[in-house]
Design a protein around this motif. Structure first.
Motif, PDB file in Angstrom:
ATOM      1  N   THR A  99     -14.600  -0.633   2.664  1.00 20.62           N
ATOM      2  CA  THR A  99     -14.760   0.394   3.780  1.00 20.62           C
ATOM      3  C   THR A  99     -13.722   1.498   3.776  1.00 20.62           C
ATOM      4  O   THR A  99     -12.530   1.502   3.302  1.00 20.62           O
ATOM      5  CB  THR A  99     -14.633  -0.433   5.232  1.00 20.62           C
ATOM      6  OG1 THR A  99     -14.452   0.708   6.223  1.00 20.62           O
ATOM      7  CG2 THR A  99     -13.071  -0.976   5.322  1.00 20.62           C
ATOM      8  N   SER A 100     -14.201   2.489   4.335  1.00 21.93           N
ATOM      9  CA  SER A 100     -13.348   3.745   4.479  1.00 21.93           C
ATOM     10  C   SER A 100     -12.441   3.712   5.629  1.00 21.93           C
ATOM     11  O   SER A 100     -11.447   4.494   5.885  1.00 21.93           O
ATOM     12  CB  SER A 100     -14.097   5.143   4.587  1.00 21.93           C
ATOM     13  OG  SER A 100     -15.021   4.950   5.806  1.00 21.93           O
ATOM     14  N   ALA A 101     -12.538   2.660   6.554  1.00 16.23           N
ATOM     15  CA  ALA A 101     -11.757   2.326   7.730  1.00 16.23           C
ATOM     16  C   ALA A 101     -10.174   2.091   7.125  1.00 16.23           C
ATOM     17  O   ALA A 101     -10.064   1.654   6.005  1.00 16.23           O
ATOM     18  CB  ALA A 101     -12.298   1.293   8.647  1.00 16.23           C
ATOM     19  N   GLU A 102      -9.279   2.648   7.840  1.00 12.06           N
ATOM     20  CA  GLU A 102      -7.966   2.318   7.520  1.00 12.06           C
ATOM     21  C   GLU A 102      -7.435   1.232   8.339  1.00 12.06           C
ATOM     22  O   GLU A 102      -7.105   1.302   9.618  1.00 12.06           O
ATOM     23  CB  GLU A 102      -7.078   3.703   7.720  1.00 12.06           C
ATOM     24  CG  GLU A 102      -7.399   4.526   6.782  1.00 12.06           C
ATOM     25  CD  GLU A 102      -7.021   4.348   5.382  1.00 12.06           C
ATOM     26  OE1 GLU A 102      -5.950   3.629   5.115  1.00 12.06           O
ATOM     27  OE2 GLU A 102      -7.816   4.582   4.274  1.00 12.06           O
ATOM     28  N   ILE A 103      -6.892   0.266   7.745  1.00  7.86           N
ATOM     29  CA  ILE A 103      -6.426  -0.885   8.402  1.00  7.86           C
ATOM     30  C   ILE A 103      -5.021  -1.087   8.260  1.00  7.86           C
ATOM     31  O   ILE A 103      -4.581  -0.822   7.278  1.00  7.86           O
ATOM     32  CB  ILE A 103      -7.083  -2.333   7.683  1.00  7.86           C
ATOM     33  CG1 ILE A 103      -8.635  -2.272   7.991  1.00  7.86           C
ATOM     34  CG2 ILE A 103      -6.460  -3.570   8.458  1.00  7.86           C
ATOM     35  CD1 ILE A 103      -9.051  -3.632   7.398  1.00  7.86           C
ATOM     36  N   ASP A 150     -15.058  10.030  -2.289  1.00  2.39           N
ATOM     37  CA  ASP A 150     -13.696  10.694  -2.330  1.00  2.39           C
ATOM     38  C   ASP A 150     -12.617   9.844  -1.379  1.00  2.39           C
ATOM     39  O   ASP A 150     -12.030  10.559  -0.678  1.00  2.39           O
ATOM     40  CB  ASP A 150     -13.977  12.019  -1.871  1.00  2.39           C
ATOM     41  CG  ASP A 150     -14.330  12.364  -0.451  1.00  2.39           C
ATOM     42  OD1 ASP A 150     -15.115  11.222   0.125  1.00  2.39           O
ATOM     43  OD2 ASP A 150     -14.317  13.357   0.071  1.00  2.39           O
ATOM     44  N   ASP A 151     -12.785   8.587  -1.248  1.00  2.00           N
ATOM     45  CA  ASP A 151     -12.003   7.832  -0.150  1.00  2.00           C
ATOM     46  C   ASP A 151     -10.618   7.857  -0.433  1.00  2.00           C
ATOM     47  O   ASP A 151     -10.207   7.707  -1.635  1.00  2.00           O
ATOM     48  CB  ASP A 151     -12.709   6.529  -0.149  1.00  2.00           C
ATOM     49  CG  ASP A 151     -12.125   5.808   1.191  1.00  2.00           C
ATOM     50  OD1 ASP A 151     -11.859   6.463   2.224  1.00  2.00           O
ATOM     51  OD2 ASP A 151     -12.552   4.440   1.304  1.00  2.00           O
ATOM     52  N   ASP A 152      -9.724   8.477   0.528  1.00  2.00           N
ATOM     53  CA  ASP A 152      -8.398   8.390   0.125  1.00  2.00           C
ATOM     54  C   ASP A 152      -7.789   7.283   0.907  1.00  2.00           C
ATOM     55  O   ASP A 152      -8.535   6.622   1.923  1.00  2.00           O
ATOM     56  CB  ASP A 152      -7.823   9.574   1.007  1.00  2.00           C
ATOM     57  CG  ASP A 152      -8.190  10.892   0.266  1.00  2.00           C
ATOM     58  OD1 ASP A 152      -8.219  10.871  -1.209  1.00  2.00           O
ATOM     59  OD2 ASP A 152      -8.305  11.912   0.965  1.00  2.00           O
ATOM     60  N   ASP A 153      -6.612   6.863   0.706  1.00  2.00           N
ATOM     61  CA  ASP A 153      -5.849   5.915   1.405  1.00  2.00           C
ATOM     62  C   ASP A 153      -5.206   6.559   2.327  1.00  2.00           C
ATOM     63  O   ASP A 153      -3.839   7.140   1.974  1.00  2.00           O
ATOM     64  CB  ASP A 153      -4.940   5.066   0.357  1.00  2.00           C
ATOM     65  CG  ASP A 153      -4.437   3.891   1.207  1.00  2.00           C
ATOM     66  OD1 ASP A 153      -5.039   3.499   2.362  1.00  2.00           O
ATOM     67  OD2 ASP A 153      -3.187   3.528   0.585  1.00  2.00           O
ATOM     68  N   GLU A 154      -5.510   6.945   3.561  1.00  2.00           N
ATOM     69  CA  GLU A 154      -5.084   7.693   4.396  1.00  2.00           C
ATOM     70  C   GLU A 154      -3.895   6.963   5.221  1.00  2.00           C
ATOM     71  O   GLU A 154      -2.998   7.904   5.782  1.00  2.00           O
ATOM     72  CB  GLU A 154      -6.020   8.138   5.557  1.00  2.00           C
ATOM     73  CG  GLU A 154      -7.425   8.875   4.923  1.00  2.00           C
ATOM     74  CD  GLU A 154      -8.307   9.120   5.997  1.00  2.00           C
ATOM     75  OE1 GLU A 154      -8.387  10.318   6.382  1.00  2.00           O
ATOM     76  OE2 GLU A 154      -9.122   8.314   6.413  1.00  2.00           O
ATOM     77  N   LEU A 155      -3.974   5.702   5.344  1.00  2.00           N
ATOM     78  CA  LEU A 155      -2.875   5.275   6.084  1.00  2.00           C
ATOM     79  C   LEU A 155      -2.216   4.099   5.113  1.00  2.00           C
ATOM     80  O   LEU A 155      -2.791   3.393   4.653  1.00  2.00           O
ATOM     81  CB  LEU A 155      -3.231   4.733   7.393  1.00  2.00           C
ATOM     82  CG  LEU A 155      -3.757   5.435   8.375  1.00  2.00           C
ATOM     83  CD1 LEU A 155      -4.568   4.670   9.634  1.00  2.00           C
ATOM     84  CD2 LEU A 155      -2.819   6.554   8.995  1.00  2.00           C
TER      85      LEU A 155
HETATM   86 CA    CA Z   1      -9.579   4.839   3.237  1.00  2.00          CA
END
Ligand code: CA
Ligand code: CA
Length: 149
Positions: A30-34, A136-141
């Protein structure tokens, strides 16, 4: 001599690492950041405090506003899920209840790492269809478990 209470009373460094790996695995789906935050003090109002931690960790700074915080007060054995507006727009209130129940069931048997990993895995499962991974999913958190004192 006063004894200091630290997270190591509940989870070893290796177990914390396992939780981090569970977050990494979930975020592949998922692109959501947990994020997971563990408080080692007893807080009065879990959801209020969780919202504070959500802000403090800057979890409202994702592109799709899909940050999800699993907040746990370990000594109080209480937990809550706080989501950014993008997630809240897609799920009904109380949506995460059964995940929290699973978590606390593990806790009751002393399975802290198991409970946290299982909850993170379930969060990933639920978030995957709502926020599929982007090209282009980044690890944002950060995936590092956050620990409060
Ligand atoms: Ca992400
Ligand atoms: Ca992340």
């Amino acid at each position: 001599m006063s004894e200091r209470i630290g997270i190591e009373q509940w989870l070893t460094a290796e177990e914390l690492h396992r939780v981090r790996q569970a977050i990494e695995r979930a975020e592949q789906r998922t692109s959501a950041e947990i994020r997971v935050h563990l408080d080692i003090t007893i807080v009065e109002d879990v959801l209020d405090h969780a919202a504070l931690v959500f802000d403090r960790l800057g979890m409202d700074r994702t592109k799709q506003r899909n940050g999800v915080l699993l907040y746990v007060s370990i000594p109080a054995r209480r937990a809550g899920v706080i989501c950014d507006v993008g997630v809240n727009a897609k799920v009904p209130k109380g949506y995460w209840k059964s995940i929290l129940r699973t978590l606390l069931n593990h806790f009751r048997q002393g399975g802290y790492a198991q409970g946290l990993c299982a909850a993170v895995e379930r969060l990933g499962e639920e978030l995957a269809p709502l926020f599929p991974p982007a090209d282009d999913d980044d690890d944002e958190l950060s995936n590092q478990v956050s620990i409060g004192t």
